[in-house]
Design a protein around this motif. Structure first.
Motif, PDB file in Angstrom:
ATOM      1  N   VAL A 179       0.845  -1.195   0.000  1.00 57.66           N
ATOM      2  CA  VAL A 179       0.000   0.000   0.000  1.00 57.66           C
ATOM      3  C   VAL A 179       0.884   1.250   0.000  1.00 57.66           C
ATOM      4  N   GLU A 180       0.563   2.186  -0.897  1.00 64.03           N
ATOM      5  CA  GLU A 180       1.311   3.458  -0.940  1.00 64.03           C
ATOM      6  C   GLU A 180       0.359   4.607  -0.639  1.00 64.03           C
ATOM      7  N   THR A 181       0.810   5.485   0.260  1.00 63.51           N
ATOM      8  CA  THR A 181       0.070   6.716   0.535  1.00 63.51           C
ATOM      9  C   THR A 181       1.005   7.893   0.254  1.00 63.51           C
ATOM     10  N   LEU A 182       0.492   9.097   0.425  1.00 65.65           N
ATOM     11  CA  LEU A 182       1.291  10.295   0.143  1.00 65.65           C
ATOM     12  C   LEU A 182       2.570  10.329   0.978  1.00 65.65           C
ATOM     13  N   GLU A 183       2.516   9.713   2.153  1.00 62.08           N
ATOM     14  CA  GLU A 183       3.707   9.692   3.011  1.00 62.08           C
ATOM     15  C   GLU A 183       4.908   9.004   2.342  1.00 62.08           C
ATOM     16  N   SER A 184       4.640   8.264   1.243  1.00 63.63           N
ATOM     17  CA  SER A 184       5.740   7.517   0.616  1.00 63.63           C
ATOM     18  C   SER A 184       6.582   8.368  -0.328  1.00 63.63           C
ATOM     19  N   ILE A 185       6.078   9.560  -0.682  1.00 63.10           N
ATOM     20  CA  ILE A 185       6.841  10.305  -1.674  1.00 63.10           C
ATOM     21  C   ILE A 185       7.381  11.622  -1.119  1.00 63.10           C
ATOM     22  N   GLY A 186       8.564  11.974  -1.560  1.00 63.93           N
ATOM     23  CA  GLY A 186       9.158  13.257  -1.183  1.00 63.93           C
ATOM     24  C   GLY A 186       9.537  13.304   0.291  1.00 63.93           C
ATOM     25  N   GLU A 187      10.346  14.275   0.629  1.00 65.72           N
ATOM     26  CA  GLU A 187      10.681  14.525   2.030  1.00 65.72           C
ATOM     27  C   GLU A 187      11.022  16.005   2.133  1.00 65.72           C
ATOM     28  N   ALA A 188      11.028  16.513   3.354  1.00 66.89           N
ATOM     29  CA  ALA A 188      11.273  17.947   3.555  1.00 66.89           C
ATOM     30  C   ALA A 188      12.584  18.326   2.882  1.00 66.89           C
ATOM     31  N   GLY A 189      12.510  19.363   2.034  1.00 66.04           N
ATOM     32  CA  GLY A 189      13.711  19.799   1.334  1.00 66.04           C
ATOM     33  C   GLY A 189      13.953  19.078   0.035  1.00 66.04           C
ATOM     34  N   ASN A 190      13.257  17.982  -0.185  1.00 68.66           N
ATOM     35  CA  ASN A 190      13.447  17.241  -1.435  1.00 68.66           C
ATOM     36  C   ASN A 190      12.117  16.637  -1.867  1.00 68.66           C
TER      37      ASN A 190
END
Lengths: 287, 159
Positions: free
Chosen positions: B73-84
């Motif tokens: 399962v993928e949610t929005l939490e899986s993509i990107g991180e602060a600063g990137n």
């Protein structure tokens, strides 16, 4: 949501036994109707029997001898993303692509659409256009019935206790048959249809033959053979003949008024759409 | 009935106990704390709860958690991180595609599912992929432009 037991049998036999042993259990595939009905309190079940682990219920198969075989777990997106189906069964391709929205179509199954048996089921009129058959498995084994005869009333089908639909078999259409699905709804997505019509046309020995099926305008989806037979009896098909055939369709159906459209509007619009469709097909070069 | 299940959420194995009548939406929010997944309608009609299950975009309010034992399962939490941030997140920002933000996680997950399977979508394909995600704020233009821009940035050479 009301509580229910959840079962995920690995094969058909186990699924049938589970459905037989408690008549308040229901088969479950995509759940786009079943789950929402349970949430809304329209469906009161003790248990759901998830069919998704049964491998023989998966897949869509096509060959130029036997036609199309849609297994029970075939989703709307699987149908409306296969170009072979667009080529051979255009009305079905278009109808399946008009259901709900993308995420819904990843879960919703064609078999579920006909088992839910809304008179507005989008896949109903195209399947009837192609003389599709429903394959059913139950305690007495396998049986088949025409999709046309499968619908008994709003939300009512021919399924008996303990039976499930395992597949829909769609025969190869007559050579060169072209088809199209027309749908009237307030939104382009996430809406049920107020009027649905499927029209097909093919040529045999220099004569044009039409097929017409409608949904959302009667208590069950309907194939209007009277209009089809009339058109195939005409020496030449022009505006007058088209309008006559459309009137036959209008006079045959008995729609209801609901929140999407009034009965009067549905009657008017089914005639409009049949005229539109027949005009389009009449001008088409059908080999 | 209750069952202990394992969901591979955003790359991590997570164990949880769920009721048979619990949606994936509620399990993700309440038990796995994936708060990006929003409940808009709980009727499979708005797409705010869209997540990707085994590679396929679905309304998580229309999936039972108990069906997802072993699912990826993928949610929005899986993509990107602060600063990137992920190109989709950057494009949503630079195209003003976020107003109240409530539809945004679902929009981005539908867009991500699209770009994962079709890196060069046409505008028509974008609209179809987002057809199940409602937005009451933007009028959709900015969102479609954001997905176009993200596709250009991630898809490599574009015809």
């Amino acid at each position: 949501m009301k509580k229910f037991d959840y079962f995920a049998p690995q094969n058909l036999e186990a699924a049938i036994k589970l459905l037989q042993s408690d008549e308040n259990r229901i088969p479950y595939a995509g759940g786009t109707d079943v789950l929402e009905n349970i949430k809304a309190g329209h469906l009161n079940v003790n248990g759901i029997v998830d069919l998704k682990k049964i491998s023989e219920l998966q897949g869509i198969y096509f060959d130029e001898e036997n036609g199309l075989s849609l297994q029970a777990l075939a989703t709307m997106n699987e149908v409306c993303e296969w170009d072979l189906i667009e080529e051979w069964y255009t009305a079905l391709f278009q109808a399946c692509g008009s259901v709900g929205a993308y995420q819904v179509r990843n879960r919703a199954t064609v078999v579920g659409n006909i088992c839910n048996a809304s008179p507005a089921a989008d896949s109903s009129s195209p399947l009837m256009l192609f003389d599709a058959e429903v394959e059913i498995y139950g305690p007495e084994g396998f049986r088949t019935i025409l999709v046309e005869d499968f619908f008994k009333g709003p939300k009512k089908t021919d399924l008996k206790k303990g039976e499930i639909v395992t597949a829909i078999q769609v025969p190869l259409p007559p050579e060169g048959m072209k088809s199209k699905y027309y749908r009237l709804s307030r939104r382009k997505a996430l809406d049920l249809s107020a009027v649905g019509i499927s029209v097909g046309c093919f040529t045999e020995e220099n004569r044009k033959f039409f097929r017409i099926a409608v949904s959302a305008v009667h208590f069950v989806p309907l194939r209007i053979r009277q209009a089809e037979d009339y058109l195939s009896s005409c020496e030449k098909i022009g505006e007058e003949e088209i309008k006559k055939a459309a009137k036959m369709v209008k006079d045959t159906v008995n729609p209801i008024t609901d929140l999407r459209a009034s009965a009067e509007y549905r009657k008017e619009m089914v005639e409009v759409y049949v005229i539109k469709a027949l005009r389009e097909f009449n001008e088409l070069e059908v080999e | 009935m209750e069952k202990k299940i394992t969901i591979i959420l955003n790359g991590k194995e997570r164990e949880l106990t769920v009721n048979s009548n619990e949606t994936l939406l509620r399990a993700l929010r309440d038990k796995l704390y994936a708060k990006s997944v929003k409940e808009g309608c709980n009727a499979q009609e708005c797409g705010a709860c869209t997540v990707i299950v085994n590679g396929v975009a679905v309304n998580s309010c229309g999936v039972l958690a108990i069906e997802c034992d072993g699912a990826v399962v993928e949610t929005l939490e899986s993509i990107g991180e602060a600063g990137n941030l992920h190109p989709l997140q950057k494009a949503f920002m630079s195209n003003s595609a976020v107003q109240c933000g409530f539809c945004t996680p679902g929009m981005i997950m539908s867009a991500k599912a699209l770009l994962d399977r079709n890196p060069h979508p046409t505008e028509s394909e974008i609209k179809t992929a987002l057809s199940g995600n409602l937005c009451r704020c933007t009028g959709y233009r900015q969102i479609i432009d954001a997905v176009k821009e993200a596709a250009e940035k991630t898809g490599g050479d574009h015809e």
